[in-house]
Each structure stands twice: as C-alpha cells, then as structure tokens.
Design an enzyme around this catalytic site. Structure first.
Site, short mmCIF file in Angstrom:
data_model
loop_
_atom_site.label_atom_id
_atom_site.label_comp_id
_atom_site.label_asym_id
_atom_site.label_seq_id
_atom_site.Cartn_x
_atom_site.Cartn_y
_atom_site.Cartn_z
N HIS A 17 0.84 -1.24 0.03
CA HIS A 17 -0.08 -0.05 0.05
C HIS A 17 0.78 1.21 0.04
O HIS A 17 2.21 1.25 0.37
CB HIS A 17 -1.01 -0.01 1.35
CG HIS A 17 -0.26 -0.09 2.40
ND1 HIS A 17 0.51 1.17 3.03
CD2 HIS A 17 0.18 -0.95 3.58
CE1 HIS A 17 1.03 0.84 4.27
NE2 HIS A 17 0.91 -0.42 4.39
N THR A 66 1.33 6.03 4.61
CA THR A 66 0.45 6.72 5.61
C THR A 66 1.10 7.41 6.37
O THR A 66 2.36 7.57 6.40
CB THR A 66 -0.14 5.65 6.36
OG1 THR A 66 0.54 4.99 7.34
CG2 THR A 66 -0.73 4.53 5.45
N ALA A 67 0.51 8.34 7.32
CA ALA A 67 1.12 9.25 8.30
C ALA A 67 1.94 8.63 9.28
O ALA A 67 2.95 8.78 9.70
CB ALA A 67 0.23 10.20 8.83
N ASN A 72 3.52 5.51 8.48
CA ASN A 72 4.50 5.25 7.92
C ASN A 72 5.86 6.27 7.89
O ASN A 72 6.76 5.91 8.20
CB ASN A 72 4.47 4.87 6.28
CG ASN A 72 3.52 3.50 6.08
OD1 ASN A 72 2.74 3.24 5.40
ND2 ASN A 72 3.93 2.59 6.87
N ARG A 78 -5.84 1.38 3.86
CA ARG A 78 -4.76 1.92 3.06
C ARG A 78 -4.56 0.88 2.04
O ARG A 78 -3.92 1.32 1.13
CB ARG A 78 -3.54 2.00 4.20
CG ARG A 78 -2.97 0.80 4.88
CD ARG A 78 -2.11 1.22 5.81
NE ARG A 78 -1.76 -0.03 6.61
CZ ARG A 78 -2.18 -0.47 7.81
NH1 ARG A 78 -3.28 -0.12 8.07
NH2 ARG A 78 -1.52 -1.73 8.37
N GLU A 138 -2.00 -7.11 7.52
CA GLU A 138 -0.90 -7.12 8.03
C GLU A 138 -0.76 -7.77 9.25
O GLU A 138 -1.84 -8.07 9.82
CB GLU A 138 -0.25 -5.62 8.37
CG GLU A 138 1.26 -5.33 8.96
CD GLU A 138 1.99 -6.04 8.13
OE1 GLU A 138 2.39 -7.08 8.19
OE2 GLU A 138 2.58 -4.86 7.42
#
Length: 211
Positions: free
Chosen positions: A16, A19-20, A22, A65, A89
């Site tokens: 994916h 994201t914030a 990540n 996501r 995940e």
C-alpha cells in the site's frame, strides 16, 4: 510444457501507499490508518504504469490503506476490488502506534526475542508470524487455483508480501525482516500451480522516480 505455461498465474503484489504512520516510523498492524496524500499520489503513479497491462482480478486487504490503493490501481481497468481479510498485516497488538525505539524501550527482552524468532513469539494482544504464514499461505493457494492462467493484483502490506515471497522461495521466515519492502513497490511472482513459483520482480519502485 505448453499446457503448464498456458496456466501460469501471475500475482502482482503491491504494498500500500504511504500513511502518516509510515512517515512517522510507527507500527500499524491492524490499525486502520488511511493513505496520506503522498500515498495516493504514489498509487496513481503505479496505476499509470500498469494501465496498459492486462490484469484479470484485483484483491486487497480489508484495511483502508490497502483497499484505497487497490481502488486507485483498478480504476484504469474498470476493475472491481475484492477484500480479503487474510491479507491483513500482522497484528502487532500493543505495539501498534509505537516506533521501533519505543517498542525496544518498553518491551526490551520480548522485543529482542520477537525480532530473532517472529515465527514463534506472539506479540501481546497480537499474533505470531506463524499465524500470518498460515492465513496467507491458504489465501495464495486458493487464489492461484481460482485464477489459473490469469494475472491477479493483490494490494496488501509489507509483512504479508515478505511472507508470500518467503514461502515461494522456501526461505527461513524468521529472517523475513531482511527482505526490504517499500511503500507502493511492485513484486511479481509467477506460479505453475500453488507450490511452484518464480520470482520475476521484487520491490520495484521505478514508477515513483520517473519524471
């Protein structure tokens, strides 16, 4: 041999977009963190790259996501995205929302044991890597059999892709963190049946660097 090649199934495995969490180095696991604007732009870049490819089916983890990534990738093909919870995940339990440093400081010994042997160590309120292996192995087998001879895109997560690749190559999955997996990377496995696979492409992000 010609018959086998005709039934070859390709899995396009896509991690994916960013994201914030990540960007902040936080473990996400089952926490349903949406794509950032950068993550959406990454997905659009890969969608452009794959727009002329023949892709027969689109699947994603049921976390937003991954699903949003899959929807963006499917749009040029007018494809329907099917959710597969088995592609989630790893459940990081109490570690979700924490950084690597915070996990090491709070769960010192257990953290060290998990990094050394993730297959057998269960994260507090989470799961072991072996549980991820079991659900992903079953899902991939079913997909390869269902889509014999087709190309299937799976939008999922870094840990899941490492597991699928590790299983295909017969690797010791206690070392799965040694497989680098970037956001919106493309990995391709070609299957001649569920138990025989060739790794054709790994962690390719060239679409993110093209001008």
């Amino acid at each position: 041999m010609k018959g086998l090649i005709a039934l070859r199934t390709r899995l396009y495995l896509v991690r994916h977009g960013e994201t914030a969490w990540n960007a902040g180095g936080k473990f996400q696991g089952h926490s349903d963190i949406p794509l950032s604007q950068r993550g959406r732009e990454q997905a659009k870049a890969l969608a452009d790259r794959l727009s002329k490819q023949k892709i027969d089916a689109f699947y994603s983890s049921d976390l937003s996501r991954a699903r949003e990534t899959a929807v963006i990738l499917a749009e040029p093909h007018q494809g329907t995205v099917y959710s597969l919870p088995a592609l989630r995940e790893i459940n990081f339990g109490r570690w979700e929302g924490l950084t690597f440093k915070e996990i090491a400081e709070t769960y010192g010994e257990l953290s060290a044991r998990w990094w050394a042997s993730p297959l057998t160590i269960t994260i507090p309120d989470g799961e072991s890597l072996q549980q991820v292996v079991d659900r992903c192995s079953k899902a991939v087998t079913e997909l390869v059999m269902r889509h014999a001879g087709e190309t299937v895109l799976l939008a999922t997560h870094g840990g899941v892709i490492r597991v699928i690749v590790g299983l295909a190559l017969g690797l010791d999955l206690n070392c799965f963190w040694q497989l680098r997996m970037d956001n919106l990377s493309l990995t391709v496995l070609a299957y001649d049946g569920p138990e025989k696979a060739v790794l054709e492409l790994y962690n390719d992000t060239c679409h993110l660097h093209e001008k």
